[in-house]
Design an enzyme around this catalytic site. Structure first.
Site, mmCIF file in Angstrom:
data_model
loop_
_atom_site.group_PDB
_atom_site.id
_atom_site.type_symbol
_atom_site.label_atom_id
_atom_site.label_comp_id
_atom_site.label_asym_id
_atom_site.label_seq_id
_atom_site.Cartn_x
_atom_site.Cartn_y
_atom_site.Cartn_z
ATOM 1 N N ASP A 196 -40.333 -64.887 -13.197
ATOM 2 C CA ASP A 196 -39.157 -64.104 -13.531
ATOM 3 C C ASP A 196 -39.640 -62.775 -14.107
ATOM 4 O OD1 ASP A 196 -36.506 -63.377 -13.928
ATOM 5 O OD2 ASP A 196 -35.936 -65.296 -14.800
ATOM 6 N N GLU B 256 -26.731 -62.446 -18.254
ATOM 7 C CA GLU B 256 -27.837 -62.941 -19.062
ATOM 8 C C GLU B 256 -27.665 -62.699 -20.551
ATOM 9 O OE1 GLU B 256 -31.714 -62.230 -17.353
ATOM 10 O OE2 GLU B 256 -30.781 -61.388 -15.589
#
Length: 829
Positions: free
Chosen positions: A329, A530
């Site tokens: 990520d 997020e």
């Protein structure tokens, strides 16, 4: 294997009246002190019947290339770099494996760039990657993108409902069709890799990525993951990776949904729970042939996933048999102990195959990795294994044979973006994802020929109904004009009502000249992604009660009220439920607002054109103190259980609900200072001639008052006990938001500063010279501090207010979040 938690879905009979009951217990038991360390036991995990098997011809081709590659070539394949940090010219020297567009990266730094600009830029990168004359293998790069609910970075693309709404459909075949349509629109721009699907099994809905999860129920996630992979990549043995399909990446391995509502947090569960709950999507996604897997930012029992050899290598690759490659990520490797963003052999040795990197230091990452490959810190066998996996995926995906991006069969077919057949799929998904929570008195469906008022801040806002990851990373800064192939909920209702001979009027504030027959109020969460979406509780809008006031005002006028609620998660909305006659959980339906009208508005014959189909894929909270609410809880006590959803054919009456608001202890993950208190792990640092006292804003002593006396430099700052990392937030649209009230105008320059390695100050006196005594909000983009030289992954003082003059200022909140609409700048003198 026998699935431990595959329980029958509860029906509408499970509606529970408001009232007592113990607070729901943590769905996943916290690990007790002395619990086992985060080392997996592979023998506990299933061996998967993978449909995609090794092909001797592919393996021979890969080995032939690998044997001719230099160490420099091999290390290059391990890097994926954000297009905001690299140019095509760089690839003439550095033969990297991949590029990506991060959340806010786009051609020419223009998030609204036309599709043709994306394709043109990929051509430029691809051309540079294949340019070489030294006789070593030419390995074209691949481009990765977050196409998480459609080709959502591209203007004009079809945006489908976010995963939480798709989970309510209970329709795996429609999921496959959505995946195929997304792949077709992504491939039209030449891009060949999508970082999807997210297969998190979210257990705490305060997490800002809850809407990226299909369900809290692992069985639902398992039923969807493989179908989405098949849609995106094609079906093994049939149309696998044929033109119009792209590489998929199931994410985030493993347990990202169990972090207690914290982004990039720690999942504290047993290995059995990790396997049986959180690995559900991998059991079907890997079987379907997913070519890449993205390890999570998060940890399992204290060990970062990106550095977990026992899970990445021993379980995922060896036990489960995954032959593709793992992609990190966004700079996640830098969080592995002993690592930085520019140096992390530990992640590669643990089983990470490709770094995802954003920032100016990618050449340092390359140089450090090359050094470690040459000196044996990264063993040659591990390097070759990683590169072999990357080459294998590129061969299987047709990368070596596809040619220049613009020459591919579906590239440049921009009519696929928002194509009628794709919009039809999206509209069907919207219809099937709507969940009817309440319909007292049979207000719905809306009668043809009625005079309907459509109100609320979300009524005519495609960006709000689409949510995060919609053109921009956070889904903010967009207008309806940025969705040329989309339709707002208001537009869809207006179209349907006019077709039935009635009249619809849009009034966001709910004002009307002639009393309507019924009002539809569309409201809910504003877009986020997020980190910024993490919440301290599930209470909807604890401070801004404008939506509730609108519902109450219309109902008090004797107008039947239909509430359409937009949200990325279930929320405590008991007051809003009580104020509405009908309540529809629409979640985040995407660009096809007409799908809402398909179900709400009856046809010309007065009969419903489509009945409600959706069933909750997440439990709905009864009380404000229910942070974690899952069917496996021993004290399961929801307002609406998972599987709940009324229909026109099967109605029920919802009683008046309790609006009691018990005191709760919860922290705002994004806050630096909130409700008059510095967050845990930090302290207030006041220096120079300045006095502080407490004052009231919305509650007793919920704000701090600073009186700068002048005559010398003075400051008030939050100092972190441990440095915080806001690198990713600085790369996006996020800002330091300060809620303030000036009580005495400044007599000298005032700055808002940040310190990390060095201190950078931004002038803000201009913002403080407005009306005295009014609460306002100041937004300073994080990039202002990053561009000035603050080391954003080592921030020790995230906000510093300083002046050498006189100033009176009250501060009630400081947090990192998306700035509201309007201009923001790096200086207000």
């Amino acid at each position: 294997m026998v699935f431990l938690y595959r329980l029958a879905l509860l029906t509408t009979a499970g509606v529970m009246a408001a009232g007592g009951g113990a607070m729901a217990q943590q769905a996943q038991p916290s690990m007790a002190p002395g619990a086992p360390s985060a080392v997996a036991h592979p023998e506990m995990w299933p061996k998967l019947p993978l449909k995609l098997r090794r092909d001797p011809a592919v393996e021979a081709r890969v080995q032939g290339m690998l044997s001719r590659m230099s160490v420099e070539d091999k290390v290059g394949q391990l890097l994926q770099v954000d297009i905001a940090s690299i140019t095509p010219a760089d690839l003439e020297t550095y033969k990297l494996g991949s590029i990506l567009n991060g959340g806010n990266s786009a051609p020419n730094n223009d998030e609204f760039a036309p599709a043709a600009a994306w394709l043109k830029l990929f051509d430029a990168f691809w051309d540079a990657s294949v340019k070489r004359s030294d006789g070593r293998p030419v390995v074209p790069l691949i481009w990765g993108t977050d196409a998480v609910h459609g080709a959502n970075n591209i203007v004009g693309a079809t945006l489908f409902p976010h995963n939480i709404g798709l989970g309510a459909m209970r329709d795996p075949e429609l999921i496959r069709r959505i995946g195929a349509a997304t792949a077709a629109e992504t491939a039209a721009t030449g891009i060949d890799w999508s970082f999807a699907p997210t297969v998190a099994v979210v257990q705490d809905d305060r997490w800002g990525r809850t809407y990226e999860s299909y369900s809290e129920d692992p069985a639902i996630v398992e039923s969807y993951a493989g179908k989405m992979v098949e849609g995106v990549q094609g079906t093994v043995g049939a149309d696998f990776m044929k033109p119009g399909h792209v590489i998929s990446s199931i994410k985030h391995f493993l347990g990202d949904g169990g972090t207690g509502g914290r982004d990039q947090g720690d999942t504290r569960v047993s290995e059995e729970v990790l396997r049986d709950v959180h690995a559900a999507g991998y059991r079907s996604g890997l079987v379907a042939g997913a070519l890449t897997v993205m390890p999570s930012f998060s940890s399992w029992n204290g060990t970062k996933m990106t550095g977990s050899k026992s899970l990445l290598t021993d379980v995922l690759k060896q036990r489960m048999g995954f032959d593709g490659f793992t992609i990190g990520d966004w700079n996640a490797h830098g969080q592995v102990p002993g690592c930085t963003n520019e140096d992390c052999a530990a992640a590669i040795n643990a089983g990470l195959d490709m770094f995802m990197y954003s920032g100016p230091g990618w050449k340092q990452l390359y140089a450090n990795t090359l050094r470690e490959a040459k000196d044996g810190t990264i063993p040659a066998a591990r390097l070759d294994d990683a590169v072999r996996r990357i080459l294998r995926v590129k061969v299987l995906a047709g990368t070596f044979d596809a040619g220049r991006p613009s020459s591919r069969p579906t590239s440049g077919r921009f009519a696929l973006l928002g194509a009628p057949e794709h919009r039809a799929i999206a509209r069907q998904a919207v219809r099937q994802s709507l969940v009817l929570l309440k319909n007292n008195g049979g207000v719905l469906p809306l009668k043809p020929g009625a005079n309907i008022l459509v109100a609320g801040r979300g009524a005519d806002d495609i960006g709000q109904q689409a949510g995060g990851w919609s053109i921009t990373w956070q889904g903010t800064g967009v207008t309806n004009a940025n969705f040329p192939n989309g339709q707002s909920i208001w537009s869809g209702i207006d179209e349907a009502v006019r077709a039935g001979g009635g009249k619809a009027t849009l009034a966001v504030d709910g004002r009307y000249a002639a009393k309507p027959d019924v009002a539809v109020v569309v409201f809910g969460e504003t877009p986020y992604a997020e980190f910024t979406g993490d919440r301290p509780t599930l209470e909807y809008s604890p401070d801004d009660k404008a939506d509730l006031a609108l519902l109450k005002r219309l109902k008090a006028a004797g107008i039947p009220v239909v509430a359409v609620f937009l949200s990325g998660r279930p929320m405590w909305v008991n007051p809003e439920l009580n104020a509405a006659d009908a309540f529809v959980a629409a979640f985040l339906p995407g660009t096809e607002g007409g799908g809402v009208a398909d179900v709400l508005v009856a046809g010309a014959d007065g009969r419903a054109r489509h009945d409600f189909h959706g069933k909750l894929s997440f439990s709905w909270p009864k009380r404000l103190d229910q942070f974690v609410l899952n069917r496996r809880d021993p004290a399961y006590d929801p307002l609406f259980p998972i599987g709940y959803g009324l229909t026109y054919a099967r109605p029920a009456t919802v009683p008046v609900l309790s609006e009691a608001r018990p005191a709760v202890s919860a922290s705002d993950q994004n806050a630096l200072f909130v409700r008059g208190r510095i967050v845990a792990g930090a302290r207030l640092d006041v220096a120079g001639p300045v006095q502080q006292t407490r004052v009231d804003r919305a509650a007793q002593e919920d704000s701090l008052r600073f009186a700068f006396a002048g005559g010398g430099m003075a400051s008030a700052a939050v100092e972190q006990a441990r440095a915080i990392d806001v690198t990713r937030e600085a790369n996006g649209q996020l800002s330091v938001l300060v809620d303030y009230r000036v009580t005495a105008a400044p007599t000298a320059a005032v700055t808002l500063g940040m310190e990390g390695g060095k201190r950078v100050d931004v002038p803000i006196a201009g913002a403080l010279k407005g009306a005295i005594g009014e609460w306002r909000q100041l937004a300073v983009p994080l990039r202002c501090f990053a561009d000035g030289g603050v080391t954003m992954d080592k921030v020790t003082k995230p906000w510093i207010v300083a002046t050498d003059g006189r100033l009176g200022i009250d501060i009630s909140s400081v947090r990192i979040a998306s700035a509201p609409p309007g201009p923001v700048s790096c200086g207000m003198r």
